[in-house]
Design a protein around this motif. Structure first.
Motif, PDB file in Angstrom:
ATOM      1  N   ARG A  84       0.822  -1.211   0.000  1.00 50.73           N
ATOM      2  CA  ARG A  84       0.000   0.000   0.000  1.00 50.73           C
ATOM      3  C   ARG A  84       0.859   1.266   0.000  1.00 50.73           C
ATOM      4  NH1 ARG A  84      -5.184   0.705   3.490  1.00 50.73           N
ATOM      5  NH2 ARG A  84      -4.488  -1.329   4.127  1.00 50.73           N
ATOM      6  N   ASP A  85       0.299   2.357  -0.493  1.00 47.19           N
ATOM      7  CA  ASP A  85       1.035   3.617  -0.525  1.00 47.19           C
ATOM      8  C   ASP A  85       1.002   4.279   0.836  1.00 47.19           C
ATOM      9  OD1 ASP A  85       1.436   3.438  -3.345  1.00 47.19           O
ATOM     10  OD2 ASP A  85      -0.670   3.945  -3.574  1.00 47.19           O
ATOM     11  N   GLU A  86       2.074   4.976   1.135  1.00 48.57           N
ATOM     12  CA  GLU A  86       2.085   5.626   2.436  1.00 48.57           C
ATOM     13  C   GLU A  86       2.701   7.002   2.432  1.00 48.57           C
ATOM     14  OE1 GLU A  86       5.033   2.346   3.906  1.00 48.57           O
ATOM     15  OE2 GLU A  86       5.143   3.987   5.332  1.00 48.57           O
TER      16      GLU A  86
ATOM     17  N   PHE B  47      -1.271   4.100  10.335  1.00 47.54           N
ATOM     18  CA  PHE B  47      -2.674   4.479  10.502  1.00 47.54           C
ATOM     19  C   PHE B  47      -3.305   4.672   9.142  1.00 47.54           C
ATOM     20  CE2 PHE B  47      -0.310   6.051  14.122  1.00 47.54           C
ATOM     21  CZ  PHE B  47      -1.041   5.541  15.174  1.00 47.54           C
ATOM     22  N   ASP B  48      -4.437   4.008   8.933  1.00 49.25           N
ATOM     23  CA  ASP B  48      -5.138   4.197   7.664  1.00 49.25           C
ATOM     24  C   ASP B  48      -5.727   5.591   7.569  1.00 49.25           C
ATOM     25  OD1 ASP B  48      -4.802   1.822   6.309  1.00 49.25           O
ATOM     26  OD2 ASP B  48      -6.364   0.813   7.461  1.00 49.25           O
ATOM     27  N   TRP B  49      -5.593   6.194   6.414  1.00 50.38           N
ATOM     28  CA  TRP B  49      -6.364   7.388   6.092  1.00 50.38           C
ATOM     29  C   TRP B  49      -7.813   6.951   5.975  1.00 50.38           C
ATOM     30  CZ3 TRP B  49      -6.456  12.331   6.201  1.00 50.38           C
ATOM     31  CH2 TRP B  49      -7.276  13.076   5.345  1.00 50.38           C
TER      32      TRP B  49
ATOM     33  N   MET C 236      -1.880   5.005   3.781  1.00 53.21           N
ATOM     34  CA  MET C 236      -1.730   5.093   5.232  1.00 53.21           C
ATOM     35  C   MET C 236      -0.664   6.113   5.604  1.00 53.21           C
ATOM     36  SD  MET C 236       0.167   1.510   5.992  1.00 53.21           S
ATOM     37  CE  MET C 236       1.797   1.139   5.364  1.00 53.21           C
ATOM     38  N   PHE C 237      -0.852   6.657   6.790  1.00 53.94           N
ATOM     39  CA  PHE C 237       0.166   7.510   7.385  1.00 53.94           C
ATOM     40  C   PHE C 237       1.039   6.635   8.276  1.00 53.94           C
ATOM     41  CE2 PHE C 237      -2.972  10.874   6.550  1.00 53.94           C
ATOM     42  CZ  PHE C 237      -2.139  11.861   6.039  1.00 53.94           C
ATOM     43  N   THR C 238       2.331   6.838   8.194  1.00 58.93           N
ATOM     44  CA  THR C 238       3.252   6.107   9.066  1.00 58.93           C
ATOM     45  C   THR C 238       3.990   7.099   9.948  1.00 58.93           C
ATOM     46  OG1 THR C 238       3.550   4.418   7.369  1.00 58.93           O
ATOM     47  CG2 THR C 238       5.191   4.497   9.122  1.00 58.93           C
TER      48      THR C 238
ATOM     49  N   ASP D 200      -7.100  10.724  -6.686  1.00 63.27           N
ATOM     50  CA  ASP D 200      -8.110   9.932  -5.975  1.00 63.27           C
ATOM     51  C   ASP D 200      -7.865   9.895  -4.457  1.00 63.27           C
ATOM     52  OD1 ASP D 200      -5.723   8.420  -6.837  1.00 63.27           O
ATOM     53  OD2 ASP D 200      -6.663   6.718  -5.810  1.00 63.27           O
ATOM     54  N   LEU D 201      -6.671  10.246  -4.037  1.00 61.58           N
ATOM     55  CA  LEU D 201      -6.312   9.978  -2.638  1.00 61.58           C
ATOM     56  C   LEU D 201      -6.884  10.966  -1.628  1.00 61.58           C
ATOM     57  CD1 LEU D 201      -2.606   8.822  -3.060  1.00 61.58           C
ATOM     58  CD2 LEU D 201      -4.610   7.407  -2.630  1.00 61.58           C
TER      59      LEU D 201
END
Ligand code: GDP
Length: 194
Positions: free
Chosen positions: A1-3, A41-43, A49-51, A192-193
């Motif tokens: 996943r992108d972070e 943490f998922d957005w 997600m934020f790391t 899209d994010l």
């Protein structure tokens, strides 16, 4: 996943910002230097997600050796995950950052915040400096211009809104950071994010 990764010195308000951004309760006030693991943490949309990476730099009661180890771990995490990091956010304390940078520079050291900023840029990770605690800063423009100068960004700071985001996590005013993130997502064709 992108972070999106958040890095910064201890006590700059990273946990507070994380809570504001994601709505997740992040444990604050924990003994500094104890948490060494990245916190994910998922957005809200679960699209990225934020790391939250462990805070580095001076922490009272934490040995020099351990502080170095934390920074090494942060650097390694970013290097190993560079390909999927959308944006690197360096969180600084707007009230204290310039003075801390100048003090370290005067002692012939590369200040942590400046080092992290350049490190992310070298890895070609789009970088945003979230200048937190702006509610405590009176001479806003002057402070932000000084910070730009220390980061090698030609003032005035208003030219760098995709890189320098004055915020107050505690007051819930984080729109400049979201705006900067949107710009970088757009550049990566990821409207899209956010
Ligand atoms: P961390 O160590 O980077 O995770 O920092 P914390 O989120 O635990 O915050 C450290 C301290 O700074 C706490 O006392 C927070 O209430 C305070 N703080 C965080 N954000 C702000 C802000 O925007 N303005 C002010 N004045 N204080 C803040």
């Amino acid at each position: 996943r992108d972070e999106v990764v958040l890095v910064g010195r201890s006590n700059v308000g990273k946990s507070t910002l994380m809570r504001e951004l994601t709505g997740h309760k992040v444990k604050t006030g924990k003994k500094p230097g104890v948490t060494r693991q990245p916190n994910h943490f998922d957005w809200a949309s679960e699209k990225f997600m934020f790391t939250d990476l462990p805070g580095f730099g001076f922490m009272s009661g934490v040995s020099e050796e351990r502080r170095e180890q934390i920074k090494t771990d942060v650097v390694r995490y970013v290097e190993e995950n560079a390909d999927r990091i959308l944006v690197g956010v360096v969180v600084v304390d707007g009230k204290a950052a310039v003075d801390i940078i100048d003090r370290h520079s005067a002692e012939g050291e590369v200040p942590h915040d400046v080092e992290m900023f350049h490190f992310l840029q070298e890895l070609e990770i789009p970088t945003v400096v979230a200048v937190n605690k702006m509610d405590k800063v009176d001479d806003r423009d002057e402070r932000l211009n000084d910070l730009c100068d220390r980061l090698g960004l030609y003032p005035p700071w208003q030219q760098w809104r995709e890189t320098v985001a004055p915020i107050s996590a505690k007051r819930g005013s984080v729109e400049p950071l979201l705006e900067a993130l949107r710009t970088h997502f757009h550049d990566q064709k990821r409207d899209d994010l956010l």
